[in-house]
Design an enzyme around this catalytic site. Structure first.
Site, mmCIF file in Angstrom:
data_model
loop_
_atom_site.group_PDB
_atom_site.id
_atom_site.type_symbol
_atom_site.label_atom_id
_atom_site.label_comp_id
_atom_site.label_asym_id
_atom_site.label_seq_id
_atom_site.Cartn_x
_atom_site.Cartn_y
_atom_site.Cartn_z
ATOM 1 N N HIS A 126 -0.101 28.003 -21.072
ATOM 2 C CA HIS A 126 -1.212 27.689 -21.980
ATOM 3 C C HIS A 126 -2.457 28.496 -21.640
ATOM 4 O O HIS A 126 -2.607 29.020 -20.541
ATOM 5 C CB HIS A 126 -1.543 26.185 -22.003
ATOM 6 N N HIS A 138 -9.332 28.872 -18.550
ATOM 7 C CA HIS A 138 -8.279 29.343 -17.637
ATOM 8 C C HIS A 138 -7.021 29.712 -18.397
ATOM 9 O O HIS A 138 -6.858 29.360 -19.564
ATOM 10 C CB HIS A 138 -7.978 28.320 -16.529
ATOM 11 N N GLU A 183 -4.185 28.980 -13.420
ATOM 12 C CA GLU A 183 -3.412 27.789 -13.072
ATOM 13 C C GLU A 183 -1.947 28.207 -12.998
ATOM 14 O O GLU A 183 -1.475 28.982 -13.846
ATOM 15 C CB GLU A 183 -3.601 26.717 -14.163
HETATM 16 C C1 LIG Z 1 -5.294 18.661 -17.210
HETATM 17 C C2 LIG Z 1 -4.703 19.131 -15.947
HETATM 18 C C3 LIG Z 1 -4.585 20.619 -15.834
HETATM 19 C C4 LIG Z 1 -3.395 21.093 -16.661
HETATM 20 O O1 LIG Z 1 -2.296 20.559 -16.393
HETATM 21 O O2 LIG Z 1 -3.489 21.951 -17.534
HETATM 22 C C5 LIG Z 1 -5.855 21.353 -16.153
HETATM 23 O O3 LIG Z 1 -5.902 22.371 -16.733
HETATM 24 S S1 LIG Z 1 -7.300 20.635 -15.490
HETATM 25 C C6 LIG Z 1 -8.551 21.819 -15.853
HETATM 26 C C7 LIG Z 1 -9.756 21.548 -15.090
HETATM 27 N N1 LIG Z 1 -9.542 21.670 -13.672
HETATM 28 C C8 LIG Z 1 -9.902 22.751 -12.966
HETATM 29 O O4 LIG Z 1 -10.472 23.709 -13.498
HETATM 30 C C9 LIG Z 1 -9.587 22.712 -11.489
HETATM 31 C C10 LIG Z 1 -9.900 24.015 -10.783
HETATM 32 N N2 LIG Z 1 -11.290 24.396 -10.979
HETATM 33 C C11 LIG Z 1 -12.219 24.276 -10.011
HETATM 34 O O5 LIG Z 1 -11.946 23.856 -8.910
HETATM 35 C C12 LIG Z 1 -13.619 24.673 -10.394
HETATM 36 O O6 LIG Z 1 -13.755 24.677 -11.786
HETATM 37 C C13 LIG Z 1 -13.974 26.097 -9.864
HETATM 38 C C14 LIG Z 1 -13.073 27.178 -10.401
HETATM 39 C C15 LIG Z 1 -13.961 26.088 -8.321
HETATM 40 C C16 LIG Z 1 -15.391 26.432 -10.312
HETATM 41 O O7 LIG Z 1 -16.192 25.349 -10.043
HETATM 42 P P1 LIG Z 1 -17.760 25.436 -10.261
HETATM 43 O O8 LIG Z 1 -18.338 24.102 -9.993
HETATM 44 O O9 LIG Z 1 -18.048 26.040 -11.589
HETATM 45 O O10 LIG Z 1 -18.128 26.368 -9.034
HETATM 46 P P2 LIG Z 1 -19.067 27.586 -8.942
HETATM 47 O O11 LIG Z 1 -20.226 27.422 -9.866
HETATM 48 O O12 LIG Z 1 -19.320 27.736 -7.493
HETATM 49 O O13 LIG Z 1 -18.181 28.815 -9.448
HETATM 50 C C17 LIG Z 1 -17.755 29.786 -8.575
HETATM 51 C C18 LIG Z 1 -17.678 31.092 -9.345
HETATM 52 O O14 LIG Z 1 -16.608 31.015 -10.269
HETATM 53 C C19 LIG Z 1 -17.096 31.222 -11.591
HETATM 54 N N3 LIG Z 1 -16.315 30.381 -12.471
HETATM 55 C C20 LIG Z 1 -16.341 29.034 -12.521
HETATM 56 N N4 LIG Z 1 -15.448 28.602 -13.426
HETATM 57 C C21 LIG Z 1 -14.890 29.713 -13.956
HETATM 58 C C22 LIG Z 1 -13.889 29.902 -14.954
HETATM 59 N N5 LIG Z 1 -13.324 28.850 -15.578
HETATM 60 N N6 LIG Z 1 -13.518 31.155 -15.253
HETATM 61 C C23 LIG Z 1 -14.092 32.240 -14.640
HETATM 62 N N7 LIG Z 1 -15.047 32.118 -13.656
HETATM 63 C C24 LIG Z 1 -15.431 30.858 -13.348
HETATM 64 C C25 LIG Z 1 -18.552 30.837 -11.520
HETATM 65 O O15 LIG Z 1 -19.265 31.432 -12.576
HETATM 66 C C26 LIG Z 1 -18.929 31.386 -10.174
HETATM 67 O O16 LIG Z 1 -19.048 32.792 -10.258
HETATM 68 P P3 LIG Z 1 -20.223 33.566 -9.556
HETATM 69 O O17 LIG Z 1 -21.479 33.073 -10.201
HETATM 70 O O18 LIG Z 1 -19.947 35.007 -9.819
HETATM 71 O O19 LIG Z 1 -20.152 33.210 -8.096
HETATM 72 CO CO LIG Z 2 -4.580 23.783 -17.747
#
Ligand SMILES: CC[C@@H](C(=O)O)C(=O)SCCNC(=O)CCNC(=O)[C@H](O)C(C)(C)COP(=O)(O)OP(=O)(O)OC[C@H]1O[C@@H](n2cnc3c(N)ncnc32)[C@H](O)[C@@H]1OP(=O)(O)O
Ligand SMILES: [Co+2]
Length: 136
Positions: free
Chosen positions: A7, A79, A130
């Site tokens: 997905h 994602h 993912e």
């Molecule tokens: C329903 C269950 C499951 C399924 O079966 O399908 C799902 O899909 S659940 C979906 C939701 N769950 C998750 O996303 C879990 C994993 N994600 C995380 O742990 C956090 O979202 C993250 C990735 C660690 C980011 O958390 P955040 O609080 O935004 O942390 P930061 O602000 O420190 O971000 C770090 C860095 O990463 C960039 N970022 C954040 N999210 C994304 C993204 N989705 N795509 C691309 N980049 C992303 C963020 O901008 C920061 O970048 P820099 O500013 O350059 O450091």
């Molecule tokens: Co998902």
């Protein structure tokens, strides 16, 4: 190692409104809303035949998509999810290569009842990945 694209996920500020647009304007078949408090999101899946779209809305305090929606208030691509046959082997290979598996590094049960993990977007060219074990 990776197989089918399971997905593509889109974070949205209003799940009902987003699902209605996909149904009424794009003619998509919309699944039921699934609240997943353990993941901090409510999801709706849309089956497009060759893959699925997962619409995501934050649920509860500390949702992992809250910061993303603060930066992208209108929503956006969140994602991509690839299928793998053996998630433990995939995690070992990725960690060996220096990639960060998010959380405690262990699989959790995803929306389809299968084990999933997420890889840090900074390790994959700004894309949150993912991996879902489908066993095939
Ligand atoms: C329903 C269950 C499951 C399924 O079966 O399908 C799902 O899909 S659940 C979906 C939701 N769950 C998750 O996303 C879990 C994993 N994600 C995380 O742990 C956090 O979202 C993250 C990735 C660690 C980011 O958390 P955040 O609080 O935004 O942390 P930061 O602000 O420190 O971000 C770090 C860095 O990463 C960039 N970022 C954040 N999210 C994304 C993204 N989705 N795509 C691309 N980049 C992303 C963020 O901008 C920061 O970048 P820099 O500013 O350059 O450091
Ligand atoms: Co998902």
């Amino acid at each position: 190692m990776i197989g089918r694209l399971n997905h593509i996920a889109i974070a949205v500020p209003d799940l009902d409104a987003a699902a209605a647009k996909y149904r009424d304007q794009l003619g998509a078949r919309i699944g039921m809303q699934q609240p997943l408090p353990e993941h901090g999101v409510t999801v709706v899946f849309i089956d497009t035949g060759n893959t699925k779209v997962e619409l995501l809305e934050p649920l509860g305090e500390g949702s992992p998509i809250a910061a993303f929606l603060e930066k992208n208030p209108g929503g956006g691509m969140h994602h991509v999810c690839f299928e793998v046959a053996d998630l433990a082997a995939a995690i070992a290979r990725l960690q060996q290569a220096g990639a960060r598996v998010l959380g405690d590094g262990r699989p959790r049960t995803g929306a389809h009842g299968n084990p999933v993990v997420f890889l840090h977007p900074r390790d994959f060219d700004g894309t949150l990945i993912e991996l879902e074990e489908t066993g095939s």
